[in-house]
Design a protein around this motif. Structure first.
Motif, PDB file in Angstrom:
ATOM      1  N   SER A 105      38.030  53.909  51.911  1.00 60.16           N
ATOM      2  CA  SER A 105      39.382  53.579  51.573  1.00 60.16           C
ATOM      3  C   SER A 105      38.901  52.776  50.011  1.00 60.16           C
ATOM      4  N   LEU A 130      48.894  48.597  54.022  1.00 60.23           N
ATOM      5  CA  LEU A 130      48.878  49.562  53.050  1.00 60.23           C
ATOM      6  C   LEU A 130      49.919  49.375  51.820  1.00 60.23           C
ATOM      7  N   LEU A 138      44.943  50.059  50.051  1.00 60.05           N
ATOM      8  CA  LEU A 138      44.812  48.863  50.891  1.00 60.05           C
ATOM      9  C   LEU A 138      45.003  47.381  50.176  1.00 60.05           C
ATOM     10  N   ALA A 162      46.902  49.717  59.135  1.00 64.37           N
ATOM     11  CA  ALA A 162      45.698  49.199  58.296  1.00 64.37           C
ATOM     12  C   ALA A 162      44.549  48.823  59.184  1.00 64.37           C
TER      13      ALA A 162
END
Length: 700
Positions: free
Chosen positions: A232, A170, A192, A100
């Motif tokens: 994201s 994640l 996320l 991440a």
């Protein structure tokens, strides 16, 4: 977006102009104020703002204040939080998992103990009242007032509901999360999340979770402010159908360096109602992400280039080195002189839209004010036409003359359309930040857009449509993008009236063929032969489509869209499409138009009435007559063509008109008779039969 002028002026207290002039000056610099509303005595005005998506830094009061300070060359107050000395404590456990790190480049956390949850008071309550902003509690309002003030999203967690520590990671595929809006979400593996050691606490950059929200019973708080990757956040927000104030800003590029001050401001607002600060601010930074955002390489800026691009100003001194330095420094850039003419410009972390020297030049022009430049024409030779401009104009003019309307479709395409319509072996270019599942690639073909536009017309009961589009095609890969010019044609609806030797349903096919040949005739093909074949892509209907080759290499396709595609796309009637490789055509010169004086001698017309076999094509007739080498034959025209397949099967009637004229003399009867005899003999050799005067083949 709504901006309070009283709040704005706390950051730039020395603004001398009134609010209406301020609104006009901002608008002239691209920070558009669409409405100015009086809020009553002592409350100033409310600005209704229209901020473009690339200027996320201006979507807050402090960002607008920075613009005002730059315009009027005034000092801008710094953002500062007055916090009490923290109590010594063991750092609260916070970590970002390795997979991440690219998506969460910075994460700050601050622990507050013994807080009091109460309604907001003071300036926060006043500002929220004037903005018609809903008040929730001092802790939640602290995040909102910070977002409105300096533009960076934050979030407050109930510390006592966090198990273990904070983990940025994640999501697990299928993991469940209840959000603050009360909805339950099923997460995907690329979502996320901010979590503790046991569960997800919130959808990062979009919305917090129900299980850790602030309530009236909350006593201890963890304040979070972070930087999240644009793609994201956009992907998660679109997937879950959410659009929040936080996601709106993160999707457009948040300030990497804003998280610590945002965290401190939220903490300050919460502690105004009581509580203590525990431990120092936790600030996790991923260096690789910082290098791409806050620590981008400096850009070299030449003052001479600024002056060359911007030209003459109304003020006699023009754009000076001092003015360039003043404007860019006020906007947050750091300028280091390199030579007498150049600067190395370190970009501010909040302006991700600045990438090149020309972007900085545009900023100078914007702040200076476009109305400050003289209306002058560029010097000769500065504006140079694109090499293909004349050819593009010739193609456009020909298609408009043929009854086609120019259209423009999206530059993006879906993966499924690209797989179907893209040329084999050329590759496709994926978007790093796709807007949607239907726009993940740069288009490798113009056909998907043309099909969409034709369907759009059919769905609105426009049954006869002729469109064309000239545009760029993109092939290769993300690392190596190849651009080429392409042309698409779209046609639906029957030609009226239908040609006599064709079925009405086939007429669009032959029309597209004629249009393609007309376009090819614009260019000097160098004697290369044009040929047709049936080797067509799968998106065309076999037997009702063809490929065009020039000098043995394919240059385009045309025909009816495959029936399976028409059914899949729910098209109401057949559509016909063509695609031409304009890049190859543009590599050839335009055919030169040759004009000659009109002959002073009279023309002679002669009509020939024949019946011809059904298999005899017009081009064969033309080639055979021209092969006779009659220089005085100026025009050859089929005046009438008709058939009666029931009474006279296998043949059609042709009324052919020949026009003769000499450049040098009046034609005499003897030579005309000889030419007519040769033409009759030629037509009979092709299987034709002279029609008798009494009409052995009557027209019906």
């Amino acid at each position: 977006m709504k901006i309070l002028t009283n709040w704005l002026r706390t950051y730039v207290p020395d603004i001398a102009v009134d609010d209406h002039q301020l609104a006009e000056d901002l608008t002239l610099r691209g920070i558009a104020v669409e409405g100015v509303h009086n809020l009553g005595p002592g409350n100033g005005h409310l600005f209704e703002m229209d901020i473009t998506t690339n200027r996320v830094d201006a979507m807050n009061h402090y960002g607008i204040a920075r613009e005002a300070a730059t315009i009027y060359n005034l000092p801008l107050a710094s953002l500062h939080a007055q916090l009490p000395a923290p109590l010594a404590a063991k750092p609260f456990p916070v970590r970002i998992e390795a997979d991440a790190e690219a998506l969460c480049g910075r994460f700050t956390a601050q622990v507050l103990r013994g807080v009091t949850i109460a309604p907001s008071t003071g300036l926060t309550a006043d500002y929220f009242h004037l903005l018609a902003q809903k008040q929730i509690s001092n802790a939640v309002d602290a995040s909102n007032v910070t977002l409105l003030g300096m533009g960076h999203p934050t979030h407050a967690f109930d510390l006592d509901r966090i198990e273990g520590g904070i983990v940025v990671r994640l999501a697990h595929k299928g993991e469940k999360l209840k959000l603050l809006d009360g909805t339950d979400r099923i997460l995907e593996a690329d979502d996320l999340v901010i979590a503790d050691e046991q569960k997800a606490l919130g959808l990062a950059g979009v919305m917090g979770g129900w299980d850790s929200m602030i309530t009236a019973d909350t006593k201890n708080i963890l304040v979070e402010a972070a930087w999240f990757d644009q793609a994201s956040i956009r992907r998660s927000a679109r997937r879950h159908g959410l659009h929040t104030d936080a996601s709106h800003r993160f999707e457009r590029g948040a300030d990497f360096n804003a998280a610590p001050i945002a965290n401190a401001l939220v903490s300050m607002h919460i502690l105004e109602s009581g509580g203590t600060l525990e431990g120092d601010l936790i600030d996790l930074v991923i260096p690789e992400v910082a290098a791409k955002t806050a620590s981008r390489p400096a850009i070299e800026l030449s003052v001479k280039e600024v002056q060359r691009h911007l030209g003459t100003t109304l003020a006699p001194e023009g754009i000076t080195k001092e003015i360039v330095s003043q404007f860019l420094t006020a906007l947050g850039c750091t300028l280091t002189p390199q030579t007498d003419d150049t600067f190395a410009v370190q970009l501010p972390s909040w302006r991700l839209d600045l990438e090149r020297e020309i972007d900085l030049i545009e900023e100078v022009a914007r702040v200076y004010g476009y109305n400050g430049f003289a209306n002058t024409l560029p010097a000769p030779g500065i504006v140079i036409a694109h090499p293909a401009a004349a050819k593009e104009a010739a193609v456009r003019s020909r298609l408009l003359a043929l009854g086609y309307s120019e259209s423009v479709s999206s530059t993006f395409a879906s993966q499924s359309d690209s797989d179907l319509f893209a040329a084999a072996g050329k590759g496709t270019v994926a978007m790093e930040n796709p807007l949607s599942e239907e726009a993940t690639l740069l288009r490798p073909s113009l056909i998907p857009g043309m099909v969409t536009m034709l369907a759009h017309n059919l769905n609105r009961d426009v049954k006869e449509v002729r469109l064309f589009e000239q545009g760029q095609l993109f092939t290769g890969s993300t690392d190596q993008v190849n651009e080429a010019a392409g042309l698409s044609l779209g046609l639906t609806g029957h030609v009226s009236p239908a040609p006599p030797l064709q079925k009405a349903a086939d007429a669009p096919f032959y029309e597209l063929k004629g249009v393609a040949e007309s376009l090819l005739s614009l260019f000097d093909l160098g004697g290369d032969p044009v040929a047709y074949s049936t080797e067509v892509p799968v998106w065309l209907e076999p037997g009702r489509s063809a490929a065009i080759s020039l000098a043995g290499k394919p240059i385009g396709f045309f025909g009816e869209l495959a029936a399976s595609q028409g059914q899949q796309r729910k098209l109401r009637q057949p559509i016909f499409l063509a695609e031409l490789d304009l890049a190859r055509l543009y590599a050839m010169p335009l055919r030169k138009v040759i004009a000659r004086d009109l002959s002073r001698f009279q023309t002679v017309e002669r009509d020939f009435s024949f019946t011809m076999p059904d298999s005899m094509q017009w081009q064969t007739v033309v080639d055979a007559i021209h092969a006779l080498g009659i220089a005085e034959l100026q025009r050859l025209t089929p005046i009438e063509v008709w058939r009666d397949s029931k009474k006279y099967p296998g043949v059609y009637a042709l009324l052919l008109r020949c026009v003769f004229q000499s450049e040098e003399r009046t034609l005499n009867e003897a030579e005309l008779t000889g030419w007519w005899s040769s033409i009759i003999t030629t037509l009979m050799a092709l299987g034709g039969t002279i029609r008798a005067p009494e009409g052995t083949f009557p027209r019906t």
